[in-house]
Design a protein around this motif. Structure first.
Motif, PDB file in Angstrom:
ATOM      1  N   UNK A 184      28.975  38.729  12.915  1.00 41.55           N
ATOM      2  CA  UNK A 184      30.411  38.661  13.177  1.00 41.55           C
ATOM      3  C   UNK A 184      30.994  37.451  12.467  1.00 41.55           C
ATOM      4  N   UNK A 185      32.131  37.651  11.858  1.00 39.92           N
ATOM      5  CA  UNK A 185      32.881  36.560  11.253  1.00 39.92           C
ATOM      6  C   UNK A 185      34.276  36.621  11.861  1.00 39.92           C
ATOM      7  N   UNK A 186      34.669  35.538  12.497  1.00 36.54           N
ATOM      8  CA  UNK A 186      35.967  35.482  13.179  1.00 36.54           C
ATOM      9  C   UNK A 186      36.162  36.664  14.130  1.00 36.54           C
ATOM     10  N   UNK A 187      35.081  37.027  14.839  1.00 38.41           N
ATOM     11  CA  UNK A 187      35.151  38.070  15.848  1.00 38.41           C
ATOM     12  C   UNK A 187      35.059  39.493  15.341  1.00 38.41           C
ATOM     13  N   UNK A 188      34.963  39.684  14.032  1.00 39.43           N
ATOM     14  CA  UNK A 188      34.877  41.035  13.461  1.00 39.43           C
ATOM     15  C   UNK A 188      33.491  41.266  12.854  1.00 39.43           C
ATOM     16  N   UNK A 210      28.807  42.525   8.781  1.00 38.66           N
ATOM     17  CA  UNK A 210      27.542  42.929   8.175  1.00 38.66           C
ATOM     18  C   UNK A 210      26.648  43.469   9.281  1.00 38.66           C
ATOM     19  N   UNK A 211      25.647  44.258   8.883  1.00 39.51           N
ATOM     20  CA  UNK A 211      24.683  44.740   9.862  1.00 39.51           C
ATOM     21  C   UNK A 211      23.353  45.039   9.193  1.00 39.51           C
ATOM     22  N   UNK A 212      22.321  45.060  10.033  1.00 40.49           N
ATOM     23  CA  UNK A 212      20.983  45.491   9.616  1.00 40.49           C
ATOM     24  C   UNK A 212      20.458  46.406  10.707  1.00 40.49           C
ATOM     25  N   UNK A 269      25.210  35.934  14.533  1.00 39.58           N
ATOM     26  CA  UNK A 269      24.259  37.044  14.398  1.00 39.58           C
ATOM     27  C   UNK A 269      23.827  37.410  15.814  1.00 39.58           C
ATOM     28  N   UNK A 270      23.956  38.687  16.152  1.00 45.68           N
ATOM     29  CA  UNK A 270      23.600  39.134  17.505  1.00 45.68           C
ATOM     30  C   UNK A 270      23.114  40.571  17.459  1.00 45.68           C
ATOM     31  N   UNK A 271      22.393  40.990  18.509  1.00 43.01           N
ATOM     32  CA  UNK A 271      22.036  42.409  18.598  1.00 43.01           C
ATOM     33  C   UNK A 271      23.302  43.245  18.718  1.00 43.01           C
ATOM     34  N   UNK A 286      20.418  36.109   6.499  1.00 42.27           N
ATOM     35  CA  UNK A 286      20.206  35.857   7.929  1.00 42.27           C
ATOM     36  C   UNK A 286      19.822  37.134   8.661  1.00 42.27           C
ATOM     37  N   UNK A 287      20.500  38.221   8.358  1.00 41.15           N
ATOM     38  CA  UNK A 287      20.159  39.497   8.999  1.00 41.15           C
ATOM     39  C   UNK A 287      18.767  39.963   8.582  1.00 41.15           C
ATOM     40  N   UNK A 288      18.421  39.759   7.322  1.00 39.05           N
ATOM     41  CA  UNK A 288      17.092  40.162   6.859  1.00 39.05           C
ATOM     42  C   UNK A 288      16.013  39.394   7.625  1.00 39.05           C
ATOM     43  N   UNK A 289      16.209  38.113   7.848  1.00 40.34           N
ATOM     44  CA  UNK A 289      15.221  37.319   8.578  1.00 40.34           C
ATOM     45  C   UNK A 289      15.025  37.855   9.999  1.00 40.34           C
ATOM     46  N   UNK A 290      16.123  38.191  10.668  1.00 38.38           N
ATOM     47  CA  UNK A 290      16.037  38.739  12.023  1.00 38.38           C
ATOM     48  C   UNK A 290      15.331  40.102  12.001  1.00 38.38           C
ATOM     49  N   UNK A 291      15.682  40.932  11.028  1.00 39.60           N
ATOM     50  CA  UNK A 291      15.076  42.259  10.921  1.00 39.60           C
ATOM     51  C   UNK A 291      13.577  42.158  10.626  1.00 39.60           C
TER      52      UNK A 291
END
Length: 175
Positions: A70-74, A77-79, A6-8, A115-120
């Protein structure tokens, strides 16, 4: 499979985000929920909402934030978050809104959405001055259940335009 990252989001992610947004919208709402959007409404909507130029501009907007998983470099998902734009009498532009939380069909079940929801939500906690808002399609019970687990309650309803088609949406609020 490597551990998801998970990254910006970065400016160079615009094409991947545009593609993922378009594909996920169709997979979720057209194929998954069977919403019969007329092509004359759906195609221009997808072009406007998920065009690379639109995404590039949104990524550059300092008022909002994007994250990718990113999963395996791709990008899988996004938020994205930003100032509230939902039509509710108590909502203000200075409040924060979760704009989109999209997970590719192939990546569902990996916990990326949570995980994305927590970051958002962390971003929303630090970048809004009141309630937090989410618009969610009225028929998406799985998403409504997820958001309820994080303290969001139904605060209203509105019609979300997909061309001349209108999706019945719920407005959820926390705080």
């Amino acid at each position: 499979m490597t551990t998801p990252l998970i990254r910006p989001a970065r400016p160079g992610d615009a094409l991947a985000l545009s593609t993922l947004g378009r594909v996920t919208f169709v997979e979720t709402f057209v194929e998954g929920f069977g919403i019969p959007y007329p092509p004359a409404d759906l195609v221009p909507f997808l072009d406007a909402a998920f065009g690379e130029e639109t995404t590039t501009a949104s990524l550059a907007d300092p008022a909002g934030a994007w994250w990718v998983a990113e999963v395996d470099g791709a990008v899988a998902a996004f938020a994205t978050t930003g100032p509230n734009t939902l039509p509710h009498p108590d909502a203000r532009p200075t409040h924060a809104e979760l704009k989109r939380l999209y997970v590719a069909k192939a990546a569902q079940g990996l916990g990326l959405g949570t995980k994305l929801l927590a970051v958002a939500l962390d971003w929303m906690d630090h970048n809004g001055d009141g309630a937090q808002w989410i618009g969610v399609w009225s028929g998406n019970l799985k998403a409504q259940k997820l958001y309820a687990a994080y303290g969001f309650d139904k605060a209203g309803e509105y019609e979300y335009p997909v061309g001349s088609w209108r999706d019945h949406e719920f407005i959820l609020r926390r705080g």
